[in-house]
Design an enzyme around this catalytic site. Structure first.
Site, mmCIF file in Angstrom:
data_model
loop_
_atom_site.group_PDB
_atom_site.id
_atom_site.type_symbol
_atom_site.label_atom_id
_atom_site.label_comp_id
_atom_site.label_asym_id
_atom_site.label_seq_id
_atom_site.Cartn_x
_atom_site.Cartn_y
_atom_site.Cartn_z
ATOM 1 N N GLN A 17 0.780 -1.245 0.000
ATOM 2 C CA GLN A 17 0.000 0.000 0.000
ATOM 3 C C GLN A 17 0.805 1.285 0.000
ATOM 4 O OE1 GLN A 17 -3.486 2.252 2.645
ATOM 5 N NE2 GLN A 17 -3.024 0.124 3.062
ATOM 6 N N GLU A 139 0.765 -0.863 8.795
ATOM 7 C CA GLU A 139 -0.106 0.286 9.055
ATOM 8 C C GLU A 139 -0.315 0.568 10.540
ATOM 9 O OE1 GLU A 139 -2.452 3.390 9.001
ATOM 10 O OE2 GLU A 139 -1.836 2.572 7.069
ATOM 11 N N ASP A 168 0.227 3.863 6.003
ATOM 12 C CA ASP A 168 0.596 3.456 4.652
ATOM 13 C C ASP A 168 0.321 4.549 3.620
ATOM 14 O OD1 ASP A 168 1.764 0.871 4.718
ATOM 15 O OD2 ASP A 168 -0.158 -0.009 5.212
ATOM 16 N N GLY A 247 -8.772 21.492 17.476
ATOM 17 C CA GLY A 247 -8.346 22.825 17.072
ATOM 18 C C GLY A 247 -8.770 23.952 17.977
ATOM 19 N N GLY A 248 -9.256 23.637 19.169
ATOM 20 C CA GLY A 248 -9.646 24.701 20.082
ATOM 21 C C GLY A 248 -11.093 25.133 19.936
#
Length: 415
Positions: A17, A139, A168, A247-248
């Protein structure tokens, strides 16, 4: 219309992959990707998770579009001669062998540079230089070693890997960018170079916000936007945050109408500060707009659970698409939890080429993911993956081999 990478030839020694993701992306942009495979076997994924008897699996077909396949015995001296010729005629060699495998084949960096000083050698490895550089990585190992698993899941449960193949496919995307940058630099220097994308490094790059949070935690001892605040004590490492936004802007996955029978009847809802008033109006809680316990983002942090419980009482009266329609009218950030079945049937994704239907001579029509990167002057046409060795004669002819020479190579089982 020309393609962005027209004229670039890739020698593809990748399998499974990570590497094939990289070379497929380059092929979508117009590079001539020649996939080298072992006769009679080929890439291991041709037979893995097979759903149509005697046909290449979806695992293989969906990672090897727009490529050409040749078979070659690289252990045979005449096979090595063919490989020498390929190296001389290609711009990039991409491999994701086990550590040291290319050297053991006799194709060290020095040997490749001797054959073609302009050759770029690009590699996917599990780990970069260090104590684990010789370890084989897959993976989920990469997700664990790169910081993803330890920060995924709920606080009262074990670490979790994500369904997104960030180890991957994520590393393959990183490597493709490195290759394009090396090709650009070669225009100035005239020289090739080595490009390495380690899976641990790539996963960590995708988890950078968690490294950010580790440093904030070290400094302050808590992370106010995490669901553990204010009721639980923080340890010395970033905890698992459930479905909290990274992200806040506080976010959570909420039930929608039909959740009792549909495992994907949910919506992701973000309580973004600029639209707080609109949120309160939509859910019928207008008193929260000016209430001292809810009026500012700072005071809301300690009450997020009860806030989302109240919002969920509203979302449970709507389907996820009904809720989306209402919330988008007020610019309230949200997104439906789409199942793979819904994505497969989404006509808008078909229209943009994000989901593509491809016809294969042995397995018939199937759906695949198209190029996620859209360019106005380099349109992507997704061409079916090659059959094993389908282009062997074609490539050998381009390398200068005549019909008799090709026949001899076949007789000796070199190709």
């Amino acid at each position: 219309m020309s393609k962005a990478l027209d004229g670039v030839r890739i020698l593809d020694f990748t399998h499974v992959q990570s590497g094939p993701t990289c070379t497929q992306l380059l092929a979508w942009f117009g590079a001539d990707v020649i996939k080298v495979e072992k006769a009679g076997e080929g890439d291991a994924t041709r037979g893995q998770l097979r759903d149509v008897p005697d046909a290449d699996s979806l695992y293989f077909t969906m990672l090897n579009h727009n490529k050409r396949s040749i078979t070659l015995d690289t252990k045979n001296p005449k096979g090595k001669e063919v490989l020498n010729t390929l190296i001389k005629s290609c711009d990039v060699l991409v491999e994701n062998f086990a550590p040291g495998a290319l050297d053991r084949m006799g194709f060290t960096w020095e040997k490749i540079q001797e054959l073609n000083p302009r050759m770029i050698v690009a590699s996917v490895k599990g780990f970069g230089p260090g104590p684990y550089e010789d370890c084989k990585v897959y993976e989920n190992v990469a997700q664990c070693a790169g910081g993803s698993a330890s920060t995924t899941g709920f606080d009262d449960g074990p670490p979790l890997v994500t369904g997104a193949q960030i180890g991957d496919s994520g590393t393959g995307l990183h490597l493709a960018l490195g290759i394009v940058a090396a090709l650009y630099q070669r225009n100035t220097t005239g020289r090739g170079q080595k490009v390495l994308a380690a899976m641990q490094d790539s996963v960590l790059n995708l988890c950078r916000v968690k490294l950010r949070d580790q440093q904030r935690l070290d400094r302050t001892g808590l992370l106010k936007e995490y669901p553990q605040f204010p009721d639980s004590k923080f340890g010395d490492a970033v905890p698992r945050a459930g479905n909290a936004s990274g992200g806040g802007q506080p976010g959570w996955i909420l039930k929608c109408k039909g959740w009792e029978t549909d495992p994907n009847a949910y919506i992701y809802f973000i309580t973004q500060a600029p639209v707080w008033g609109a949120i309160c109006k939509v859910i019928g809680q207008e008193d929260w707009i000016t209430h001292p316990d809810y009026a500012t983002p700072a005071v809301r942090l300690s009450r997020l659970k009860s806030i989302f419980d109240r919002i969920e009482a509203w979302t449970m009266t709507k389907t996820k698409f009904e809720a989306m329609k209402i919330l988008n009218e007020f610019d309230i950030p949200c997104g439906p939890i789409l199942s793979m079945k819904e994505i497969a049937e989404d006509q808008s994704l078909r229209a943009t080429g994000t989901v593509v239907e491809v016809d294969h001579p042995k397995r018939g029509k199937y759906l695949t993911v198209g190029n996620p990167i859209k360019m106005s002057d380099s349109l992507t046409e997704v061409v079916r993956s090659p059959l094993l060795g389908e282009h062997t004669d074609e490539v050998l002819t381009e390398l200068g081999y005549g019909l008799e020479a090709i026949a001899a190579l076949r007789t000796e089982k070199v190709v």
